[in-house]
Design an enzyme around this catalytic site. Structure first.
Site, PDB file in Angstrom:
ATOM      1  N   GLU A   1     -37.821  63.500 -28.887  1.00 52.34           N
ATOM      2  CA  GLU A   1     -37.272  62.529 -29.842  1.00 52.34           C
ATOM      3  C   GLU A   1     -35.808  62.792 -30.154  1.00 52.34           C
ATOM      4  OE1 GLU A   1     -38.754  65.899 -32.500  1.00 52.34           O
ATOM      5  OE2 GLU A   1     -39.259  65.017 -30.545  1.00 52.34           O
TER       6      GLU A   1
ATOM      7  N   CYS B   1     -42.943  70.965 -29.484  1.00 52.78           N
ATOM      8  CA  CYS B   1     -42.379  72.192 -30.038  1.00 52.78           C
ATOM      9  C   CYS B   1     -43.489  73.081 -30.609  1.00 52.78           C
ATOM     10  CB  CYS B   1     -41.287  71.879 -31.065  1.00 52.78           C
ATOM     11  SG  CYS B   1     -40.238  73.310 -31.448  1.00 52.78           S
TER      12      CYS B   1
ATOM     13  N   HIS C   1     -37.654  68.903 -27.844  1.00 53.51           N
ATOM     14  CA  HIS C   1     -37.873  67.754 -28.727  1.00 53.51           C
ATOM     15  C   HIS C   1     -37.481  66.479 -27.982  1.00 53.51           C
ATOM     16  CE1 HIS C   1     -38.803  69.705 -32.595  1.00 53.51           C
ATOM     17  NE2 HIS C   1     -38.073  70.702 -32.113  1.00 53.51           N
TER      18      HIS C   1
END
Length: 197
Positions: free
Chosen positions: A180, A76, A178
């Site tokens: 994650e 990001c 993202h």
């Protein structure tokens, strides 16, 4: 083992939670000497690119990052920091990848920030996408995007316009989304990164 560059501008908890789920070992990088402990690195980031760059500069870690020859993944804002300039605060960034980070044009009549799941189209042979279905969706939260450039863009997404979802120059990779927070596809991408030579 993965070293996470800690400079006060990243969402560390979500990232470490994902790495824990994958059973990947990691540690935090606070000093230039810490880089020697790891064989690949992640630069996380959320918020304002200009502010993030100032925080990164205050750590004194930028020269060490510029000289890294092992795999690096910017996430990001961490990806945007790899570029040379951001329209967010008219900020000069690391310049590792000679691209610019731009604000989505309000004339596109899209909601800003771009928040949510979006299809990502990776170029063939992209090692980060091994084992990931073509056109898989990843989770985005951003108001600024990195321009498309065929020399460095290795995956695209579209939100009003096509933009760089993933960029690469040598050992430096950046993802605008993202991983994650992107379910199984995101976890596979992190696993793939952990296996890069």
């Amino acid at each position: 083992m993965i070293g996470i560059v800690y400079y006060g501008a990243g969402n560390i908890f979500s990232l470490t939670a994902a790495l824990d789920r994958l059973g990947l070992e990691y540690g935090m990088i606070h000093t230039a000497e810490d880089f020697d402990k790891f064989d690949r690195f992640i630069i996380p980031g959320v918020g304002h690119a200009g502010s993030a760059m100032k925080k990164l500069e205050q750590t004194g870690l930028v020269p060490a990052i510029l000289n890294l020859r092992k795999p690096v993944l910017g996430i990001c804002v961490g990806m945007q920091l790899l570029t040379e300039f951001s329209e967010e605060g008219n900020s000069t960034l690391t310049g590792i990848i000679p691209l610019k980070t731009r604000l989505f044009d309000e004339h596109l009549k899209i909601k800003i920030p771009h928040t949510g799941w979006n299809r990502v189209s990776a170029l063939p042979g992209n090692v980060l996408f091994d084992g990931i279905s073509p056109g898989a969706h990843f989770y985005f939260v951003h108001s600024y995007f990195i321009e498309f450039n065929s020399n460095f863009t290795i995956a695209l997404a579209e939100y009003g316009i096509k933009f760089s979802a993933v960029i690469q120059k040598n050992n430096f990779f950046g993802v605008q989304f993202h991983p994650e927070k992107s379910g199984l596809a995101g976890e596979q991408l992190l696993k793939n990164f952990s296996q890069l030579a």
